[in-house]
Design a protein around this motif. Structure first.
Motif, PDB file in Angstrom:
ATOM      1  N   ALA A 216      45.579 -11.259   2.503  1.00  0.00           N
ATOM      2  CA  ALA A 216      46.930 -11.063   2.713  1.00  0.00           C
ATOM      3  C   ALA A 216      47.441  -9.772   1.721  1.00  0.00           C
ATOM      4  O   ALA A 216      47.095  -9.889   0.570  1.00  0.00           O
ATOM      5  N   GLU A 217      48.298  -8.963   2.259  1.00  0.00           N
ATOM      6  CA  GLU A 217      49.079  -7.864   1.513  1.00  0.00           C
ATOM      7  C   GLU A 217      50.493  -8.455   1.301  1.00  0.00           C
ATOM      8  O   GLU A 217      50.942  -8.228   0.204  1.00  0.00           O
ATOM      9  N   LYS A 218      51.026  -9.228   2.084  1.00  0.00           N
ATOM     10  CA  LYS A 218      52.449  -9.878   1.936  1.00  0.00           C
ATOM     11  C   LYS A 218      52.123 -11.313   2.598  1.00  0.00           C
ATOM     12  O   LYS A 218      51.436 -11.403   3.190  1.00  0.00           O
ATOM     13  N   ILE A 219      53.228 -12.171   1.920  1.00  0.00           N
ATOM     14  CA  ILE A 219      53.260 -13.419   2.099  1.00  0.00           C
ATOM     15  C   ILE A 219      54.575 -13.923   2.330  1.00  0.00           C
ATOM     16  O   ILE A 219      55.369 -13.625   1.720  1.00  0.00           O
ATOM     17  N   ALA A 220      54.525 -14.734   3.225  1.00  0.00           N
ATOM     18  CA  ALA A 220      55.911 -15.632   3.694  1.00  0.00           C
ATOM     19  C   ALA A 220      55.678 -16.830   3.625  1.00  0.00           C
ATOM     20  O   ALA A 220      54.525 -17.437   3.854  1.00  0.00           O
ATOM     21  N   LEU A 221      56.608 -17.722   2.909  1.00  0.00           N
ATOM     22  CA  LEU A 221      56.394 -19.251   2.330  1.00  0.00           C
ATOM     23  C   LEU A 221      57.408 -19.902   3.222  1.00  0.00           C
ATOM     24  O   LEU A 221      58.673 -19.634   3.062  1.00  0.00           O
ATOM     25  N   LEU A 222      57.045 -20.573   4.153  1.00  0.00           N
ATOM     26  CA  LEU A 222      57.849 -21.542   5.108  1.00  0.00           C
ATOM     27  C   LEU A 222      57.910 -22.878   4.602  1.00  0.00           C
ATOM     28  O   LEU A 222      56.912 -23.557   4.144  1.00  0.00           O
ATOM     29  N   HIS A 223      59.099 -23.522   4.588  1.00  0.00           N
ATOM     30  CA  HIS A 223      59.374 -24.615   3.692  1.00  0.00           C
ATOM     31  C   HIS A 223      60.597 -25.390   4.636  1.00  0.00           C
ATOM     32  O   HIS A 223      61.751 -24.900   4.540  1.00  0.00           O
ATOM     33  N   TYR A 224      60.294 -26.598   5.122  1.00  0.00           N
ATOM     34  CA  TYR A 224      61.351 -27.126   5.958  1.00  0.00           C
ATOM     35  C   TYR A 224      62.205 -26.269   7.128  1.00  0.00           C
ATOM     36  O   TYR A 224      63.438 -26.139   7.014  1.00  0.00           O
ATOM     37  N   GLY A 225      61.291 -25.468   7.723  1.00  0.00           N
ATOM     38  CA  GLY A 225      61.620 -24.415   8.528  1.00  0.00           C
ATOM     39  C   GLY A 225      62.611 -23.128   8.005  1.00  0.00           C
ATOM     40  O   GLY A 225      63.237 -22.608   8.954  1.00  0.00           O
ATOM     41  N   ARG A 226      62.479 -23.046   7.027  1.00  0.00           N
ATOM     42  CA  ARG A 226      63.197 -21.784   6.159  1.00  0.00           C
ATOM     43  C   ARG A 226      62.404 -20.980   5.507  1.00  0.00           C
ATOM     44  O   ARG A 226      61.283 -21.544   4.847  1.00  0.00           O
ATOM     45  N   LEU A 227      62.307 -19.691   5.526  1.00  0.00           N
ATOM     46  CA  LEU A 227      61.413 -18.899   4.668  1.00  0.00           C
ATOM     47  C   LEU A 227      62.132 -18.748   3.456  1.00  0.00           C
ATOM     48  O   LEU A 227      63.049 -18.184   3.217  1.00  0.00           O
ATOM     49  N   ARG A 243      55.328 -22.294  -6.245  1.00  0.00           N
ATOM     50  CA  ARG A 243      54.844 -23.342  -7.180  1.00  0.00           C
ATOM     51  C   ARG A 243      55.380 -24.774  -6.489  1.00  0.00           C
ATOM     52  O   ARG A 243      54.761 -25.539  -6.372  1.00  0.00           O
ATOM     53  N   GLU A 244      56.723 -24.989  -6.736  1.00  0.00           N
ATOM     54  CA  GLU A 244      57.553 -26.065  -6.262  1.00  0.00           C
ATOM     55  C   GLU A 244      57.171 -26.413  -4.884  1.00  0.00           C
ATOM     56  O   GLU A 244      56.917 -27.677  -4.639  1.00  0.00           O
ATOM     57  N   ALA A 245      57.003 -25.517  -3.977  1.00  0.00           N
ATOM     58  CA  ALA A 245      57.059 -25.995  -2.565  1.00  0.00           C
ATOM     59  C   ALA A 245      55.673 -26.067  -2.081  1.00  0.00           C
ATOM     60  O   ALA A 245      55.516 -26.643  -1.173  1.00  0.00           O
ATOM     61  N   TYR A 246      54.734 -25.358  -2.694  1.00  0.00           N
ATOM     62  CA  TYR A 246      53.227 -25.221  -2.013  1.00  0.00           C
ATOM     63  C   TYR A 246      52.316 -25.611  -2.994  1.00  0.00           C
ATOM     64  O   TYR A 246      51.715 -26.621  -2.919  1.00  0.00           O
ATOM     65  N   LEU A 247      52.247 -25.015  -3.992  1.00  0.00           N
ATOM     66  CA  LEU A 247      51.151 -25.255  -4.982  1.00  0.00           C
ATOM     67  C   LEU A 247      51.060 -26.729  -5.678  1.00  0.00           C
ATOM     68  O   LEU A 247      50.211 -26.965  -5.780  1.00  0.00           O
ATOM     69  N   ALA A 248      52.376 -27.052  -5.812  1.00  0.00           N
ATOM     70  CA  ALA A 248      52.307 -28.460  -6.322  1.00  0.00           C
ATOM     71  C   ALA A 248      51.986 -29.618  -5.494  1.00  0.00           C
ATOM     72  O   ALA A 248      52.145 -30.623  -5.859  1.00  0.00           O
ATOM     73  N   GLN A 249      51.832 -29.340  -4.194  1.00  0.00           N
ATOM     74  CA  GLN A 249      51.406 -30.134  -3.013  1.00  0.00           C
ATOM     75  C   GLN A 249      50.338 -31.371  -3.687  1.00  0.00           C
ATOM     76  O   GLN A 249      49.221 -30.874  -4.166  1.00  0.00           O
TER      77      GLN A 249
END
Ligand SMILES: Nc1ncnc2c1ncn2[C@@H]1O[C@H](COP(=O)(O)OP(=O)(O)OP(=O)(O)O)[C@@H](O)[C@H]1O
Ligand SMILES: [Mg+2]
Length: 249
Positions: A216-227, A243-249
């Motif tokens: 990917a060149e660009k990334i969008a991170l979705l968290h509880y239905g919000r980007l 990190r908070e929303a995704y990588l720390a899972q």
């Protein structure tokens, strides 16, 4: 605001299932030819967003534009005809048919020949050649006549990509194309994705970070239905919210 050159533009999209507000005002633009990764924890709404883009679900509010055309009210098959192709998180193949038989059905999906008896059409040499060309793109041409039931999981995943490609999409939605694959199969699939032509725009959901970030060149991170983060690979990796929303899972 409309971006005149966007391959896909999503404006203030919402989706509720009863009281569950799964997509909560998503705004999102994908440029032509872009490789965009959609990240997010389990249950964030990623597959729901794909279902809304492809037309399998109707939004509660908001708009979806495909190359400047508002497709929000179009049914799935009309969106497919306008160039939205997809693969599913859960495989949807005809397992009694052969590998090539599945691709032929996908090729026929958008054509008038589909009204003729399948047995007769499937023997058409030109159609078979076309299907073999598509299978070669996912390195399955040598398994063309094998029943799908006798192929490996990784081969089925590649066949699903072939079926999406058979419909000559302008934008391809890939829902976790590498999920459940061996390391070797992941290498095969990421190599074939890297070979897809740049006139095809690709939006991919993927949890395998190494492969996803290479792609990917660009990334969008979705968290509880919000980007919550949307930007270049470097911006998104550096953002503490990632990190908070995704990588720390
Ligand atoms: N048809 C439906 N009816 C009711 N709730 C649904 C429906 N589809 C999805 N949901 C709910 O919406 C939320 C988001 O689901 P979705 O499948 O979009 O998540 P996801 O980000 O793709 O997750 P995963 O990474 O596990 O695939 C979940 O809480 C799910 O239970
Ligand atoms: Mg999902």
């Amino acid at each position: 605001m409309t971006s005149p050159n966007a391959a896909l533009q999503i404006d203030d999209l919402h989706k509720s299932f009863g009281g569950l507000h799964v997509i909560q005002g998503v705004n999102f633009t994908v440029a032509p030819g872009e490789r965009r990764l959609l990240l997010g924890p389990n249950g964030a709404g990623k597959t729901t967003l794909f279902n809304l883009i492809a037309g399998d679900l109707k939004p509660t509010a908001g708009q979806i534009r495909l190359a400047d055309e508002d497709v929000s009210d179009l049914p799935t098959f009309r969106r497919a005809a306008r160039g939205i192709g997809r693969t599913f998180q859960i495989l949807t193949l005809f397992s009694r048919e052969s590998v090539i038989g599945n691709v032929i059905m996908a090729l026929l999906g958008g054509r008038s020949q589909r009204w003729k008896p399948y047995g007769a059409v499937a023997k058409d040499p030109a159609l078979r050649r076309e299907a073999l060309d598509v299978l070669a793109r996912v390195r399955l041409d040598t398994l063309a006549d094998r029943p799908v039931a006798e192929t490996s999981y990784g081969e089925k995943r590649r066949l699903e990509i072939a079926m999406a490609l058979a419909q000559a999409p302008r934008i391809l939605l890939l829902d976790e194309p590498l999920a459940g694959l061996s390391k070797e199969e992941r290498g095969t699939v990421s190599a074939l994705l890297a070979e897809l032509p740049r006139d095809l725009t690709i939006l991919m959901i993927e949890h395998d970070m190494d492969v996803a970030l290479a792609f990917a060149e660009k990334i969008a991170l979705l968290h509880y239905g919000r980007l919550i983060v949307d930007g270049t690979r470097e911006e998104v990796i550096a953002d503490p919210r990632t990190r908070e929303a995704y990588l720390a899972q």
